[in-house]
Design an enzyme around this catalytic site. Sequence first.
Site, PDB file in Angstrom:
ATOM      1  N   LYS A   1       0.870  -1.183   0.000  1.00 55.32           N
ATOM      2  CA  LYS A   1       0.000   0.000   0.000  1.00 55.32           C
ATOM      3  C   LYS A   1       0.897   1.219   0.000  1.00 55.32           C
ATOM      4  O   LYS A   1       2.057   1.152   0.400  1.00 55.32           O
ATOM      5  CB  LYS A   1      -0.891   0.015   1.252  1.00 55.32           C
TER       6      LYS A   1
HETATM    7  P1  NAD Z   1     -13.013   7.321  -2.866  1.00 53.75           P
HETATM    8  O1  NAD Z   1     -12.030   8.378  -2.554  1.00 53.75           O
HETATM    9  O2  NAD Z   1     -13.408   7.086  -4.267  1.00 53.75           O
HETATM   10  O3  NAD Z   1     -14.370   7.563  -2.013  1.00 53.75           O
HETATM   11  C1  NAD Z   1     -14.405   7.695  -0.626  1.00 53.75           C
HETATM   12  C2  NAD Z   1     -15.826   8.130  -0.258  1.00 53.75           C
HETATM   13  O4  NAD Z   1     -15.981   8.103   1.148  1.00 53.75           O
HETATM   14  C3  NAD Z   1     -16.150   9.557  -0.708  1.00 53.75           C
HETATM   15  O5  NAD Z   1     -17.494   9.593  -1.185  1.00 53.75           O
HETATM   16  C4  NAD Z   1     -16.029  10.359   0.602  1.00 53.75           C
HETATM   17  O6  NAD Z   1     -16.804  11.543   0.590  1.00 53.75           O
HETATM   18  C5  NAD Z   1     -16.577   9.328   1.576  1.00 53.75           C
HETATM   19  N1  NAD Z   1     -16.252   9.547   2.982  1.00 53.75           N
HETATM   20  C6  NAD Z   1     -15.052   9.797   3.540  1.00 53.75           C
HETATM   21  N2  NAD Z   1     -15.211   9.895   4.886  1.00 53.75           N
HETATM   22  C7  NAD Z   1     -16.529   9.696   5.141  1.00 53.75           C
HETATM   23  C8  NAD Z   1     -17.326   9.662   6.336  1.00 53.75           C
HETATM   24  N3  NAD Z   1     -16.797   9.863   7.519  1.00 53.75           N
HETATM   25  N4  NAD Z   1     -18.668   9.432   6.208  1.00 53.75           N
HETATM   26  C9  NAD Z   1     -19.220   9.225   5.008  1.00 53.75           C
HETATM   27  N5  NAD Z   1     -18.520   9.235   3.867  1.00 53.75           N
HETATM   28  C10 NAD Z   1     -17.196   9.470   3.933  1.00 53.75           C
HETATM   29  O7  NAD Z   1     -12.439   5.971  -2.208  1.00 53.75           O
HETATM   30  P2  NAD Z   1     -12.777   4.479  -2.624  1.00 53.75           P
HETATM   31  O8  NAD Z   1     -11.787   4.040  -3.623  1.00 53.75           O
HETATM   32  O9  NAD Z   1     -14.228   4.342  -2.886  1.00 53.75           O
HETATM   33  O10 NAD Z   1     -12.396   3.704  -1.265  1.00 53.75           O
HETATM   34  C11 NAD Z   1     -13.304   3.611  -0.172  1.00 53.75           C
HETATM   35  C12 NAD Z   1     -12.851   2.493   0.751  1.00 53.75           C
HETATM   36  O11 NAD Z   1     -12.816   1.256   0.014  1.00 53.75           O
HETATM   37  C13 NAD Z   1     -11.438   2.633   1.328  1.00 53.75           C
HETATM   38  O12 NAD Z   1     -11.416   2.007   2.588  1.00 53.75           O
HETATM   39  C14 NAD Z   1     -10.576   1.843   0.351  1.00 53.75           C
HETATM   40  O13 NAD Z   1      -9.365   1.424   0.920  1.00 53.75           O
HETATM   41  C15 NAD Z   1     -11.512   0.689   0.078  1.00 53.75           C
HETATM   42  N6  NAD Z   1     -11.268  -0.049  -1.166  1.00 53.75           N
HETATM   43  C16 NAD Z   1     -11.220   0.583  -2.367  1.00 53.75           C
HETATM   44  C17 NAD Z   1     -11.032  -0.162  -3.519  1.00 53.75           C
HETATM   45  C18 NAD Z   1     -11.037   0.463  -4.885  1.00 53.75           C
HETATM   46  O14 NAD Z   1     -11.011  -0.291  -5.877  1.00 53.75           O
HETATM   47  N7  NAD Z   1     -11.118   1.766  -5.035  1.00 53.75           N
HETATM   48  C19 NAD Z   1     -10.853  -1.551  -3.449  1.00 53.75           C
HETATM   49  C20 NAD Z   1     -10.932  -2.172  -2.199  1.00 53.75           C
HETATM   50  C21 NAD Z   1     -11.145  -1.402  -1.059  1.00 53.75           C
END
Ligand code: NAD
Length: 435
Positions: free
Chosen positions: A125
């Site tokens: 990461k």
């Molecule tokens: P992103 O940046 O696209 O979106 C994050 C979202 O969370 C945004 O809408 C933001 O406004 C919201 N957010 C942040 N803090 C918040 C809170 N306290 N309450 C409500 N909403 C809140 O990120 P992402 O890629 O969607 O990743 C989200 C999670 O999923 C992370 O934990 C990431 O590690 C995990 N993840 C992502 C992927 C991927 O393919 N992008 C894969 C596996 C896991």
Amino acid sequence: METKTPIKTQAASASAESAAASEANPWHQAMLQLDRAAQKMKLESFVLERLRHCKRILTVSVPVKMDDGSVRVFEGFRIQHNMDRGPAKGGIRYHPQVSLDEVKALSFWMTMKCAVVNLPYGGAKGGIICDPKKMSKGEIERMTRRYTAEISIIIGPEKDIPAPDVNTNEQIMAWMMDTYSMTVGYSCPGVVTGKPIEVGGSLGRREATGRGVFYVTRELAAREGFDLRKAPVIIQGFGNVGSNAAKIFSDHGCKVVGISDVGGGLYDSKGLDIADILLYREKHDTIAGYSKAEHVDVDAFLELPCEILIPAAMENQITRANAAKIKAKYIVEGANGPTSGEADKILNERGITVLPDILANAGGVTVSYFEWVQDMQSYFWSEKEINARLQEIIIGAFAEVYDLAKKEKVDMRLAAFMVGIRRLGKAASLRGVYP
Ligand code: NAD
């Protein structure tokens, strides 16, 4: 790999820290999860010790010329937790709360996740401590390029392959690919995944994590015998994972009654119009001002009435403070590390089933793996083919974890750890890492 030798666990050393501080520290939480699995498996201490340590930790300083002519120096990390099963794989996060312990935990969860779904990868990461919401596109591009140059000494298509995570996207992956390609002197699409299609990205990657979340939930419904279309869903986070999950659940006739982003939540007990909200977000970059649903405070959001709760924002959202107030019967972890160990205990006691992150959100890394394979072969697959292969892998992993959980009478998180640790232990043992 499994013996009757008693082991010393990290839990004891964590006890010195206050419970709340430990709950807020993702690395402590990750190690508590590992300890729990090690106890259950009566794991050899050298297997446990190896997983408790990151293979390689790189901290870099990233000087960036800002638009006003000043220079700011950001701190960035790239951590490779384990490479016993293949090159390291894991996303890059841009966020003010990025820390060394957070990146360590996220790299550990990547190791476990790739092992659970049996991808030939280890875990990594990366992240930069910054607030991209307060930076211009040019500043983000310059920061990305400098960061990529700094970590280029340890990444590469055969070594470690980054991908998007919170606040990073396809454009940022294209800049990373370009910067790395400039360093090696040829076009190297296999160095990152989650790229735009035009530069070696894969069809289906954008939706893959949300799609995987849907597949595991559908499998759970089939095994537990409930009708998914009648089970109200709420989703925290409306970024890559949350918004795609919302769309896919809604496209399959499910009722998404609540969604939220960092600016606030929306609720409608009759079901939200996800397509309309996506159009709104495209224009306004947030869902906060959307007028055709009830507005809910972010802090109260997770306690809304529903059957299925999908945390898809950040870690440590379901804690000892709110676990007793959660109304959902099922929690499907779209985010990494959204549930603390203390919360896990409370949810277990209350009979709430948690589909753990290392299984539930593995769709993203699975299609990232497909993207990497396609890049290495310069031969690209159809979206239908990609989704069919994704479905096969996720459903297979779900079945393995679900069946083990039933057989061993343990929760799904523990079962997923057991599946992953066995694969990791076996690989390290065959390589001769252990005595
Ligand atoms: P992103 O940046 O696209 O979106 C994050 C979202 O969370 C945004 O809408 C933001 O406004 C919201 N957010 C942040 N803090 C918040 C809170 N306290 N309450 C409500 N909403 C809140 O990120 P992402 O890629 O969607 O990743 C989200 C999670 O999923 C992370 O934990 C990431 O590690 C995990 N993840 C992502 C992927 C991927 O393919 N992008 C894969 C596996 C896991």
